[in-house]
Design an enzyme around this catalytic site. Structure first.
Site, PDB file in Angstrom:
ATOM      1  CG  ASP A  70      -0.261  -0.004   2.541  1.00 38.96           C
ATOM      2  OD1 ASP A  70       0.787  -0.668   2.651  1.00 38.96           O
ATOM      3  OD2 ASP A  70      -0.771   0.641   3.481  1.00 38.96           O
ATOM      4  CD  GLU A 135       4.179   0.985   7.046  1.00 38.23           C
ATOM      5  OE1 GLU A 135       4.925   1.353   7.965  1.00 38.23           O
ATOM      6  OE2 GLU A 135       3.838   1.752   6.110  1.00 38.23           O
TER       7      GLU A 135
END
Length: 380
Positions: A70, A135
């Site tokens: 991400d 994250e």
């Protein structure tokens, strides 16, 4: 000119707009790349988060590459030199959201692993990937959940390399061998609302809070140590009042954060904060959020292999550091794994025109390969 494997993989990943917690097929691409190399592929999906656990080998020790697919939002696309999700090379720099944080690292890991498993098909132990799409977000359903799953079945990581962009000026000049803990307090201080012309009929929570907040802000919490700076207390947000100039507020909200060293525990911090607030006679409510405990990987095989690899590939010495924010390493270290962070230069992360030097990704891949050689090849 044909792109190298590292560059091709990095471009493929960057072209996928995987804004947290959306993975946009990044992990599927990784799985399709790793499976032919002998990796057992295990997707782990928790709510809106996609995770990947891939492992080659069944015995220990386990060398794990950890990272995230991400990225943070790109911000206004018109402020970029090039479209943020169209990987573009200008003057040897690869531009695109995630180039440095941390799709470039993932590409370097993948290329290193392909080369290593080709050169050493019967390597010792196991190689693993722990990849999440959570994250940059709330980090609830990502690495913590994968670690819970692995711990429940007693699957242990020996050494973990997190590909966060650790470098400052050139690849490998800084390696993170630990991180400070992060503890946030949400404090509400209660007074009595009233008219500003009649302060004797009210209690102003702002006036009551200032001496206590000043004591918290000026307190020397610890001295730090050879690996960590002194613990830091910072007020992040303050809110009080109705917006009217003639009303004494009835309560005040304060949000503050500790970045703390291994000299303190979160319990000790909580106790000391409560003691200060109580000593000032405040009526208050305090809620705590622990984002991560501090961790430190001291001297050992992983740190030694990292230093040796950087020296061998770049000719430079490296600095061990615990500065900066938190990373998913904080969820892996408590299992007993040795954890370090090593990735590209971090000067443009989360910024418009995020970029990484193409040559640095090749260098990084060579360093990762060298580390596996040291840790997973019998040199007797």
């Amino acid at each position: 000119m044909t792109d190298s494997l590292v560059l091709s993989l990095a471009k493929d990943l960057i072209a996928r707009p995987s804004v947290t917690p959306i993975d946009e097929g990044c992990q599927k691409m990784m799985a399709e790349f790793l499976a032919p190399l002998g990796f057992e592929i295990e997707p782990m999906v928790f709510h809106d988060t996609t995770n990947l656990w891939a492992r080659r080998g069944t015995t220990g020790p386990v060398f794990c590459f950890a990272g995230h697919t991400d990225v943070v939002p790109s911000g206004p696309a018109e402020k970029w030199h090039t479209p943020p999700f169209e990987p573009t090379i200008i003057d040897g720099m690869l531009y695109g959201r995630g180039a440095a944080d941390m799709k470039g690292s993932i590409a370097s890991m993948m290329a290193a692993v392909q080369r290593f498993t080709t050169d050493y098909p019967a390597h010792q132990g196991s190689i693993a990937f722990l990849i999440t799409s959570d994250e940059e977000g709330p980090f609830i359903n990502g690495t913590p959940k994968v670690i819970e799953t692995l711990e429940a079945r007693q699957e242990k990581i020996t050494w973990c390399l997190v590909g966060e962009p650790s470098s400052t000026n050139h690849v490998g000049d800084v390696v993170k061998n630990g991180r400070r803990g992060s503890l946030t307090g949400d404090l509400t201080i209660y007074g009595i609302q009233g008219h500003v012309a009649y302060p004797h009929l009210a209690e102003n929570p702002v006036h009551l809070a200032i001496p206590a907040l000043n004591e918290l802000a000026s307190k020397q919490w610890d001295q730090g140590n050879e690996f960590f700076p002194a613990t830091s207390f910072q007020i992040a947000n303050i809110n009080s009042g109705t917006g009217a100039s003639n009303v004494i507020p009835g309560e005040m909200q304060v949000q503050f954060n500790f970045r703390y060293s291994t000299e303190l525990t979160d319990s000790q911090i909580k106790q000391q904060v409560a003691a200060i607030l109580d000593n000032h006679g405040l009526r208050y409510e305090l809620k705590w959020t622990l984002s991560g405990q501090p961790f430190l990987t001291g001297s050992g095989k992983l740190v030694e292999a990292t230093q040796n690899a950087i020296k061998a590939i770049t000719g430079q010495e490296t600095e061990l550091s615990t500065s900066g924010g938190t990373s998913d390493g904080r969820f892996i270290a408590p299992t007993g794994a040795q954890v370090i962070e090593l990735g590209p230069v971090n000067a443009t992360i989360h910024k418009v025109n995020e970029c990484v030097r193409v040559a640095d990704l090749e260098t990084l891949s060579d360093i990762y390969y060298n580390m596996m050689q040291q840790l997973l090849v019998d040199h007797d």
